[in-house]
Design an enzyme around this catalytic site. Structure first.
Site, short mmCIF file in Angstrom:
data_model
loop_
_atom_site.label_atom_id
_atom_site.label_comp_id
_atom_site.label_asym_id
_atom_site.label_seq_id
_atom_site.Cartn_x
_atom_site.Cartn_y
_atom_site.Cartn_z
N GLY A 11 0.83 -1.20 0.00
CA GLY A 11 0.00 0.00 0.00
C GLY A 11 0.87 1.25 0.00
CB VAL A 23 16.93 6.83 -1.96
CG1 VAL A 23 17.81 5.73 -2.55
CG2 VAL A 23 16.36 6.38 -0.61
CB THR A 24 17.18 9.72 -6.38
OG1 THR A 24 16.17 8.72 -6.40
CG2 THR A 24 17.73 9.93 -7.78
CE LYS A 25 17.32 16.74 -5.21
NZ LYS A 25 17.21 18.13 -4.78
NE ARG A 72 -0.99 -4.78 -0.54
CZ ARG A 72 -1.92 -3.82 -0.48
NH1 ARG A 72 -2.89 -3.78 -1.36
NH2 ARG A 72 -1.86 -2.92 0.48
N GLY A 102 6.08 -1.85 3.62
CA GLY A 102 5.75 -2.28 4.97
C GLY A 102 6.34 -3.65 5.30
CB SER A 105 7.70 -4.37 1.10
OG SER A 105 6.45 -4.04 0.59
CB THR A 126 3.04 0.86 5.74
OG1 THR A 126 1.67 0.54 6.07
CG2 THR A 126 3.88 0.57 6.97
CE LYS A 155 -14.62 15.84 18.81
NZ LYS A 155 -13.52 16.64 19.39
CG MET A 170 -7.46 1.98 5.82
SD MET A 170 -6.50 2.36 4.34
CE MET A 170 -7.66 1.87 3.07
NE ARG A 172 -1.90 -4.80 5.09
CZ ARG A 172 -2.51 -5.35 4.04
NH1 ARG A 172 -3.42 -6.29 4.23
NH2 ARG A 172 -2.19 -5.00 2.82
CB ILE A 251 -9.88 9.64 2.39
CG1 ILE A 251 -11.09 9.68 1.47
CG2 ILE A 251 -9.55 10.98 3.01
CD1 ILE A 251 -11.10 10.83 0.52
N1 LIG Z 1 6.36 -13.65 3.07
C1 LIG Z 1 6.72 -12.97 1.98
N2 LIG Z 1 7.75 -13.38 1.22
C2 LIG Z 1 8.13 -12.70 0.11
N3 LIG Z 1 7.53 -11.58 -0.32
C3 LIG Z 1 6.50 -11.11 0.38
C4 LIG Z 1 6.03 -11.76 1.58
N4 LIG Z 1 4.98 -11.06 2.07
C5 LIG Z 1 4.80 -10.03 1.23
N5 LIG Z 1 5.70 -10.04 0.22
C6 LIG Z 1 5.78 -9.11 -0.92
O1 LIG Z 1 5.58 -7.78 -0.50
C7 LIG Z 1 4.43 -7.24 -1.17
C8 LIG Z 1 3.80 -6.19 -0.33
O2 LIG Z 1 3.31 -6.76 0.87
P1 LIG Z 1 2.02 -6.17 1.60
O3 LIG Z 1 1.85 -6.94 2.86
O4 LIG Z 1 0.89 -6.12 0.65
O5 LIG Z 1 2.37 -4.64 1.87
P2 LIG Z 1 3.38 -3.95 2.89
O6 LIG Z 1 4.75 -4.19 2.41
O7 LIG Z 1 3.00 -2.51 2.78
O8 LIG Z 1 3.11 -4.55 4.23
C9 LIG Z 1 3.58 -8.46 -1.48
O9 LIG Z 1 2.65 -8.24 -2.51
C10 LIG Z 1 4.66 -9.45 -1.91
O10 LIG Z 1 5.10 -9.16 -3.22
O1 LIG Z 2 -5.26 -0.69 -0.99
P1 LIG Z 2 -5.92 -1.98 -0.62
O2 LIG Z 2 -5.44 -3.11 -1.47
O3 LIG Z 2 -7.41 -1.84 -0.57
O4 LIG Z 2 -5.42 -2.36 0.84
C1 LIG Z 2 -5.88 -1.76 2.00
C2 LIG Z 2 -4.85 -1.99 3.07
O5 LIG Z 2 -3.67 -1.26 2.75
C3 LIG Z 2 -3.29 -0.43 3.83
O6 LIG Z 2 -3.78 0.88 3.57
C4 LIG Z 2 -1.79 -0.38 3.93
O7 LIG Z 2 -1.30 -1.68 4.20
P2 LIG Z 2 0.11 -2.18 3.67
O8 LIG Z 2 1.07 -1.07 3.93
O9 LIG Z 2 0.41 -3.41 4.47
O10 LIG Z 2 0.00 -2.46 2.23
C5 LIG Z 2 -4.00 -1.04 5.05
O11 LIG Z 2 -4.20 -0.08 6.07
C6 LIG Z 2 -5.26 -1.53 4.44
O12 LIG Z 2 -5.81 -2.61 5.16
MG LIG Z 3 1.78 -4.16 5.82
#
Ligand SMILES: Nc1ncnc2c1ncn2[C@@H]1O[C@H](COP(=O)(O)OP(=O)(O)O)[C@@H](O)[C@H]1O
Ligand SMILES: O=P(O)(O)OC[C@H]1O[C@](O)(COP(=O)(O)O)[C@@H](O)[C@@H]1O
Ligand SMILES: [Mg+2]
Length: 320
Positions: A11, A23-25, A72, A102, A105, A126, A155, A170, A172, A251
């Site tokens: 996300g 990072v780039t700079k 993802r 997050g 990732s 995240t 309110k 949000m 999770r 939002i």
């Molecule tokens: N256990 C895992 N092993 C390898 N890659 C993972 C694993 N869990 C998540 N990822 C990779 O990281 C991506 C982002 O993870 P996600 O949980 O959706 O978001 P965030 O990194 O924000 O928590 C996943 O779609 C996948 O590509």
């Molecule tokens: O954008 P999507 O796929 O509807 O996912 C919603 C989820 O992504 C988030 O906004 C961010 O979560 P991650 O950073 O783990 O991807 C959560 O708070 C929420 O549950």
């Molecule tokens: Mg996450």
């Protein structure tokens, strides 16, 4: 010359662009060659890799979203998929990879380091604030402020109609956004996944508030608690106020990052480049007690245990 790549994954969150810019700079400043990868691990697998210039990152520090796009890719849990993606990086001679995302990732970045020796550095990006090894993730502060703005608006109308509002936010499985929005927003109640909440208690608080002459109630509900519509139905059986549900949704993930998130993203971005320069990998950067710190990537999920019991008690004490 060292070659590094940057990707954003999971996300999106406000401040990801600020981190990309930093990072780039920093890397170009240190004489490194920088590549961008579009669409996170999906783009790494599909070879969506391109040189990133100073012009590409110009004027983006205050922009929400991510210029690198995010995605993802559940298949990244498969070692064969990771091997193909890693081979793409090696094709370009890239040895360092900054992953902005997050906990999910960070898992991917951990395996890329362990299995393929790619010097990965994770920057926590995240809105959820669900990463250990940092007090705050990039984007959390901005999302929190968006929720506070929404609570203020709700309110107004809640008071005019003497209503009870359930505001779903949000996060999770993490209750930080809900808990700290409840504290800072002066909410009448909060429900978070880390602590068992009782609808009876919430109903009790609503009745007491009304008996004191208060005209509205704002109850912040973390999405990880469960279905907010069901919670509404259960609450409606116990109180006689008019109840409305507002689900804030995506939002919370947009708009300009706050000063806090921009400064955090910049400090972490620069540190990430320094670590790659030092030849390190398999690490995450974070902010702890105002200091930039580093931990192994696996620290992010192995040590995750934010209980916040005392702050939960404060939120409840002030709800009346
Ligand atoms: N256990 C895992 N092993 C390898 N890659 C993972 C694993 N869990 C998540 N990822 C990779 O990281 C991506 C982002 O993870 P996600 O949980 O959706 O978001 P965030 O990194 O924000 O928590 C996943 O779609 C996948 O590509
Ligand atoms: O954008 P999507 O796929 O509807 O996912 C919603 C989820 O992504 C988030 O906004 C961010 O979560 P991650 O950073 O783990 O991807 C959560 O708070 C929420 O549950
Ligand atoms: Mg996450």
């Amino acid at each position: 010359m060292k070659k590094i790549a940057i990707l954003t994954s999971g996300g999106d969150s406000q401040g990801m662009n600020t981190a990309i810019r930093a990072v780039t700079k920093a890397a170009i400043n240190k004489g490194m060659e920088v590549y961008g990868i579009r669409r996170g691990y999906k783009g790494m697998l599909e070879d969506q890799i391109f040189p990133l210039t100073l012009l590409d990152v110009s004027g983006i520090a205050d922009k929400g979203g991510t210029i690198l796009l995010s995605a993802r890719l559940p298949e990244f849990k498969d070692p064969e998929v990771r091997a193909k993606a890693a081979a793409n990086l090696k094709k370009y001679g890239i040895d360092g990879l900054v992953v902005i995302g997050g906990d999910g990732s960070f898992h991917g970045a951990h395996y890329l380091y362990e299995e393929h020796g790619i010097k990965t550095i994770g920057i926590p990006g995240t809105i959820d604030n669900d990463v250990a090894g940092t007090d705050y993730t990039v984007g959390y502060d901005t999302a929190l402020n968006i929720i506070l703005d929404a609570i203020s608006k709700l309110k107004d109308t809640a008071t005019s109609h003497e209503r009870t509002y359930l505001v779903e936010v949000m996060g999770r499985n993490c209750g930080d956004l809900a808990l700290y929005a409840a504290i800072a927003g002066g909410a009448s109640g909060v429900m978070i996944p880390e602590t068992e909440s009782s609808i009876d208690n919430i109903a009790d608080v609503i009745r007491k508030r009304r008996a004191e002459g208060k005209l509205y109630d704002i109850i912040v509900v973390a999405e990880g608690v469960g279905n907010v519509m069901q919670i509404k139905d259960e609450l409606a059986k116990k109180v006689d106020t008019s109840i409305r549900v507002t689900i804030l949704g995506h939002i919370q993930r947009g708009g300009a990052p706050t000063a806090f998130d921009r400064i955090l993203a910049t400090r972490l971005g620069v540190r990430a480049v320094e670590l790659i320069e030092e030849g390190k990998g398999g690490l995450m950067v974070g902010i702890q007690s105002e200091e930039v710190t580093t931990h192994k990537l696996s620290y992010a999920w192995e040590n995750y245990s934010k209980t916040s019991a005392s702050d939960y008690a404060i939120a409840n004490m002030l709800s009346l």
